[in-house]
Design an enzyme around this catalytic site. Structure first.
Site, PDB file in Angstrom:
ATOM      1  N   GLU A   1       0.857  -1.223   0.000  1.00  0.00           N
ATOM      2  CA  GLU A   1       0.000   0.000   0.000  1.00  0.00           C
ATOM      3  C   GLU A   1       0.881   1.258   0.000  1.00  0.00           C
ATOM      4  O   GLU A   1       0.551   2.277   0.595  1.00  0.00           O
ATOM      5  CB  GLU A   1      -0.953   0.033   1.209  1.00  0.00           C
ATOM      6  CG  GLU A   1      -1.792  -1.217   1.395  1.00  0.00           C
ATOM      7  CD  GLU A   1      -3.054  -1.252   0.545  1.00  0.00           C
ATOM      8  OE1 GLU A   1      -3.384  -0.233  -0.063  1.00  0.00           O
ATOM      9  OE2 GLU A   1      -3.679  -2.327   0.482  1.00  0.00           O
ATOM     10  N   GLY A   2       2.015   1.180  -0.671  1.00  0.00           N
ATOM     11  CA  GLY A   2       3.003   2.273  -0.654  1.00  0.00           C
ATOM     12  C   GLY A   2       3.907   2.066   0.552  1.00  0.00           C
ATOM     13  O   GLY A   2       3.416   1.948   1.678  1.00  0.00           O
TER      14      GLY A   2
END
Ligand SMILES: Cc1cc2nc3c(=O)[nH]c(=O)nc-3n(C[C@H](O)[C@H](O)[C@H](O)COP(=O)(O)OP(=O)(O)OC[C@H]3O[C@@H](n4cnc5c(N)ncnc54)[C@H](O)[C@@H]3O)c2cc1C
Length: 603
Positions: A411-412
């Site tokens: 998610e980054g």
């Protein structure tokens, strides 16, 4: 939606927490859950304890079929479609309730946390948010009920953090009816059992990628790599996906041509706050297991929980879990309120949800980083409390530690999210959405002035702590304001400064959330009911002040010199100074004694 619609003026914009005071009455806390939300929480807990906990061992041995089976059962209970509108087969509940479900379904094993997050968040949400009515009607009811499962295929071997650089191509057929997708995707969660992929590919030499809904049909040029051999989340399916001239109907394009990067990023905003939620119950469960063990394990003729060294750990673990919860639900309710406001203003639910979450993208990044690091530290200390047994795969700590590790990467990565948090805030300031300039100038003038030597009145509960938060905000404004002035548009090249600024921002949001939750509860339930919570709010703040002091000093020393540097260092000292430094040992004892006497995470 279970919310009273607030006025625009009552709602802070994303990032505004930094420059506008938030009153305790205005934050939503876990103690504010409605009866409906509590019922939902309890039924998810019951589901996890019945279906997942007894099978925990199997999750450590790559039992992908078990993950699929649990996901299907979750679908039958409606848990995969909590936020999906009822007309599309979901439960149509509010954002806070989705966070609750995500929180409690994720605590027992990271394999389910990942499968659930990938399916409901990034696998389904891009369709509900960006799909056409036809696309939504065709796919969402199946995904919301668990008849079908979704995956999200963005990452490629050469395109990870640089997500817009993917090489996967989408070529339009001569008759304009379909696209032919060719490329290689990597690290795709749920790949082994999904029915749909959200695939991002580039059309011609477009600057930005485009999203497509692609049905998983092996006869249509789709093949999978072997299951990845991973450190943790052993029963979450993660595979490479190869597309070889896979034909996709032109009407399966998601959003417009070139809008894929925007879709990918917006889906990730939701994914990020949900990932924070997904790291909450894991902390509660680790703490409960750790204290149970500490109360039973005898060394030197006494339970190890009686040792100060163990109390210290339990107190810190509980504090971080409490603050993580406080901040996650605070932001979740802000998002829910903003969605309700936009719906009331006439936006479609789709648009309202999109804009509602986007507004709080800064908070989503803050939470992703903070809570993923909290669960990692919590599991690490859990192992330590178990001693040698903690290192054994026969106790729950080992798997919790391995499973927690992924949350800092997907998610980054946390580095990317740290930079995003500050970058987005600066952008909002430049667009005039959050006024940082005037408050930063006010801090600069304050630095030139003579400090007040009056003895402040701290008789009101948590007043010194709240004043401290206000001062810490000045530290951020001082450091970030000077950095922006010095580097201008090149600020993004100065990553060490950005990292330091992000840590300051994160600590402010988290510490403030813990304080406001506690203040609200002390006011309504009585101060005496919040003894340990007060201690946790104070303990967290104490650490936050230390972290901010170190980070701000690093930044100041790296980009300033001479008189300017001296002035900022003096300002830093002034803004991080306690009048009454708390007794940290006492605070920790208070918290730990409660955890120990209740033999679980009790807050
Ligand atoms: C178990 C698992 C499941 C996953 N599930 C999915 C999924 O379902 N769908 C999907 O599309 N992807 C998925 N991913 C991919 C995941 O999102 C990426 O691994 C992640 O975004 C990081 O990309 P990368 O691995 O290429 O690392 P890189 O981008 O190569 O990063 C390596 C390091 O460099 C740092 N770095 C990179 N760029 C910068 C920069 N500009 N400035 C400073 N530091 C930088 C990173 O923070 C990191 O520390 C999954 C990954 C894993 C491991």
């Amino acid at each position: 939606m279970d919310t009273q619609i607030k006025n625009k003026s009552e709602l802070l914009r994303g990032g505004q927490f930094l420059v506008k005071e938030t009153k305790a009455e205005d934050v939503f806390t876990p103690e504010d859950f409605s009866e409906e939300q509590k019922m939902m929480r309890d039924s998810v807990k019951e589901f996890v304890d019945r279906e997942i906990v007894p099978k925990k061992e199997r999750f450590e041995h790559k039992d992908y079929a078990l993950t699929e089976e649990i996901m299907r059962k979750a679908g039958e209970l409606g848990l995969l479609g909590v936020v999906v509108p009822e007309e599309y087969g979901g439960l149509g509940m509010g954002f806070v309730t989705t966070m609750l479900v995500c929180d409690y379904i994720s605590g027992a094993t990271g394999s389910i946390a990942t499968a659930f997050g990938a399916h409901t968040g990034i696998g389904t949400l891009p369709i509900t948010l960006y799909g056409t009515e036809e696309q939504i009607r065709k796919y969402v009811p199946k995904l919301a009920t668990g008849e079908w499962f979704g995956a999200y295929a963005l990452t490629e071997p050469g395109a990870g953090s640089d997500a817009n650089s993917g090489k996967t191509k989408a070529v339009l057929s001569e008759d304009g009816k379909y696209y032919s997708i060719t490329g290689q995707k990597m690290w795709i969660s749920n790949a082994g059992f999904c029915n749909t992929f959200i695939v991002f590919a580039r059309i011609e030499d477009d600057k930005n990628i485009t999203g497509f809904i692609v049905e998983n049909d092996p006869s249509n040029g789709i093949s999978l790599g072997d299951e990845e051999k991973k450190l943790g989340i052993h029963s979450s399916s993660t595979r490479q996906v190869f597309f070889n001239e896979t034909k996709v109907q032109a009407e399966n394009m998601l959003g417009g041509r070139g809008e894929g990067f925007k879709i990918a990023m917006n889906a990730l905003n939701v994914g990020r706050i949900k990932l924070a939620a997904a790291s909450l119950d894991a902390q509660r469960r680790v703490i409960t297991e750790a204290v149970k063990y500490a109360n039973e394990r005898i060394q030197f003729k006494v339970p190890i929980s009686s040792f100060g060294a163990i109390k210290l750990k339990l107190a810190e673990m509980a504090t971080n879990a409490y603050v993580s919860e406080s901040a996650s639900y605070r932001a979740a309710k802000n998002i829910e309120d903003r969605i309700a406001l936009r719906v009331a203003q006439g936006n479609s639910h789709q648009e309202a949800e999109l804009k509602g979450v986007e507004e709080y993208a800064i908070e989503c990044s803050i939470l992703k980083v903070a809570v993923s690091e909290d669960i990692q530290n919590c599991a690490d200390e859990g192992i330590q409390i178990f001693g040698g047994m903690g290192f054994s795969a026969d106790t729950p700590m080992e798997a919790a530690w391995r499973d927690a590790r992924i949350a800092r990467i997907y998610e980054g990565t946390n580095e990317i999210n740290r930079m995003l948090a500050v970058g987005m805030l600066v952008k909002k300031a430049m667009k005039g959405h959050v006024d940082l300039l005037n408050p930063a100038q006010a801090v600069a003038s304050e630095l030139m002035g003579i400090p007040s030597f009056e003895t402040p009145d701290y008789s009101e509960l948590l007043s010194e702590e709240k004043e401290m938060i206000a001062k810490l905000k000045k530290v951020f404004l001082m450091v970030a304001g000077s950095a922006v002035q010095k580097y201008g548009t090149e600020l993004e090249e100065h990553q060490q400064t950005l990292m330091a600024a992000a840590d300051i921002l994160i600590e402010i949001y988290m510490a403030e959330s813990g304080i406001l939750r506690t203040e609200k509860n002390a006011k309504r339930f009585g101060k005496d009911t919040q003894k340990e919570q007060l201690a946790m709010a104070q303990l967290y703040l104490y650490h936050a002040v230390d972290i901010i002091t170190v980070k701000a000093k690093e930044a100041i020393l790296s980009f300033s010199e001479g008189d300017e540097q001296r002035m900022m260092l003096m300002g830093l000292k002034r803004f991080t100074k306690y009048q009454n430094t708390p007794n940290i040992g006492e605070l920790r004892r208070t918290i730990a004694d409660k955890v120990i006497s209740e033999n679980q995470y009790p807050f």
